[in-house]
Design a protein around this motif. Sequence first.
Motif, PDB file in Angstrom:
ATOM      1  N   ARG A  41       0.836  -1.205   0.000  1.00 41.07           N
ATOM      2  CA  ARG A  41       0.000   0.000   0.000  1.00 41.07           C
ATOM      3  C   ARG A  41       0.872   1.258   0.000  1.00 41.07           C
ATOM      4  N   GLN A  42       1.950   1.260   0.793  1.00 44.12           N
ATOM      5  CA  GLN A  42       2.848   2.405   0.827  1.00 44.12           C
ATOM      6  C   GLN A  42       3.551   2.597  -0.514  1.00 44.12           C
ATOM      7  N   GLN A  43       3.957   1.506  -1.143  1.00 45.90           N
ATOM      8  CA  GLN A  43       4.597   1.599  -2.456  1.00 45.90           C
ATOM      9  C   GLN A  43       3.636   2.178  -3.493  1.00 45.90           C
ATOM     10  N   LYS A  44       2.380   1.779  -3.431  1.00 47.09           N
ATOM     11  CA  LYS A  44       1.380   2.291  -4.367  1.00 47.09           C
ATOM     12  C   LYS A  44       1.167   3.784  -4.156  1.00 47.09           C
ATOM     13  N   HIS A  46       3.320   5.894  -2.920  1.00 44.81           N
ATOM     14  CA  HIS A  46       4.517   6.591  -3.388  1.00 44.81           C
ATOM     15  C   HIS A  46       4.516   6.719  -4.907  1.00 44.81           C
ATOM     16  N   ARG A  47       4.142   5.652  -5.613  1.00 43.01           N
ATOM     17  CA  ARG A  47       4.062   5.724  -7.078  1.00 43.01           C
ATOM     18  C   ARG A  47       3.062   6.786  -7.518  1.00 43.01           C
ATOM     19  N   GLU A  48       1.926   6.886  -6.825  1.00 41.87           N
ATOM     20  CA  GLU A  48       0.921   7.890  -7.168  1.00 41.87           C
ATOM     21  C   GLU A  48       1.443   9.294  -6.913  1.00 41.87           C
ATOM     22  N   ARG A  49       2.152   9.489  -5.789  1.00 38.70           N
ATOM     23  CA  ARG A  49       2.729  10.805  -5.486  1.00 38.70           C
ATOM     24  C   ARG A  49       3.744  11.208  -6.545  1.00 38.70           C
ATOM     25  N   VAL A  50       4.608  10.269  -6.939  1.00 39.61           N
ATOM     26  CA  VAL A  50       5.641  10.562  -7.933  1.00 39.61           C
ATOM     27  C   VAL A  50       5.011  10.839  -9.289  1.00 39.61           C
ATOM     28  N   ALA A  51       3.972  10.110  -9.633  1.00 36.68           N
ATOM     29  CA  ALA A  51       3.305  10.333 -10.919  1.00 36.68           C
ATOM     30  C   ALA A  51       2.587  11.682 -10.958  1.00 36.68           C
ATOM     31  N   GLY A  52       2.169  12.183  -9.808  1.00 32.43           N
ATOM     32  CA  GLY A  52       1.422  13.431  -9.753  1.00 32.43           C
ATOM     33  C   GLY A  52       2.265  14.665  -9.501  1.00 32.43           C
ATOM     34  N   GLY A  95      10.683  11.729  -1.817  1.00 32.40           N
ATOM     35  CA  GLY A  95      10.101  10.960  -0.729  1.00 32.40           C
ATOM     36  C   GLY A  95       8.720  11.430  -0.324  1.00 32.40           C
ATOM     37  N   GLU A  96       8.516  12.738  -0.315  1.00 37.53           N
ATOM     38  CA  GLU A  96       7.255  13.272   0.185  1.00 37.53           C
ATOM     39  C   GLU A  96       6.945  14.590  -0.491  1.00 37.53           C
ATOM     40  N   VAL A  97       5.672  14.843  -0.726  1.00 41.22           N
ATOM     41  CA  VAL A  97       5.218  16.122  -1.262  1.00 41.22           C
ATOM     42  C   VAL A  97       4.653  16.911  -0.091  1.00 41.22           C
ATOM     43  N   LEU A  98       5.323  18.041   0.236  1.00 45.77           N
ATOM     44  CA  LEU A  98       4.880  18.844   1.377  1.00 45.77           C
ATOM     45  C   LEU A  98       3.672  19.691   1.031  1.00 45.77           C
ATOM     46  N   SER A  99       3.734  20.369  -0.098  1.00 43.11           N
ATOM     47  CA  SER A  99       2.583  21.162  -0.533  1.00 43.11           C
ATOM     48  C   SER A  99       2.500  21.076  -2.046  1.00 43.11           C
ATOM     49  N   SER A 100       1.298  21.124  -2.533  1.00 43.37           N
ATOM     50  CA  SER A 100       1.072  20.974  -3.961  1.00 43.37           C
ATOM     51  C   SER A 100       0.277  22.160  -4.469  1.00 43.37           C
TER      52      SER A 100
END
Length: 108
Positions: A41-44, A46-52, A95-100
């Motif tokens: 679930r965490q890998q999924k 992360h993939r969504e965050r990177v894709a977005g 690793g993480e998106v702080l603000s978008s």
Amino acid sequence: MIDFLAAAGSAAAEPPAWTGWVLPLGMLLILWFLILRPQMRQQKQHRERVAGLAKGDEVVTAGGLVGKITKVEDNFVHVELAKGITVKAVRNTIGEVLSSRSKPAAND
């Protein structure tokens, strides 16, 4: 006759063969639900965050650098760490998106 009764009594006391598989299967189920599923679930996520990722997002890299994305490419992103200092980072190391920029402000 006594041997026959002793053999019949010991055969009836043995548990069924399938009971030997209950403990290993139970351990595998516990491993799946407590370790593997949350990791997948965490890998999924992360993939969504990177894709977005988009220009203007404030991100943290895997190395701990905080910056704002200035350019997004297929496999790389350009991250501005300070005014005039831009680094090129591999997209998957975010690793993480702080603000978008895509999210509206809380007071809007």
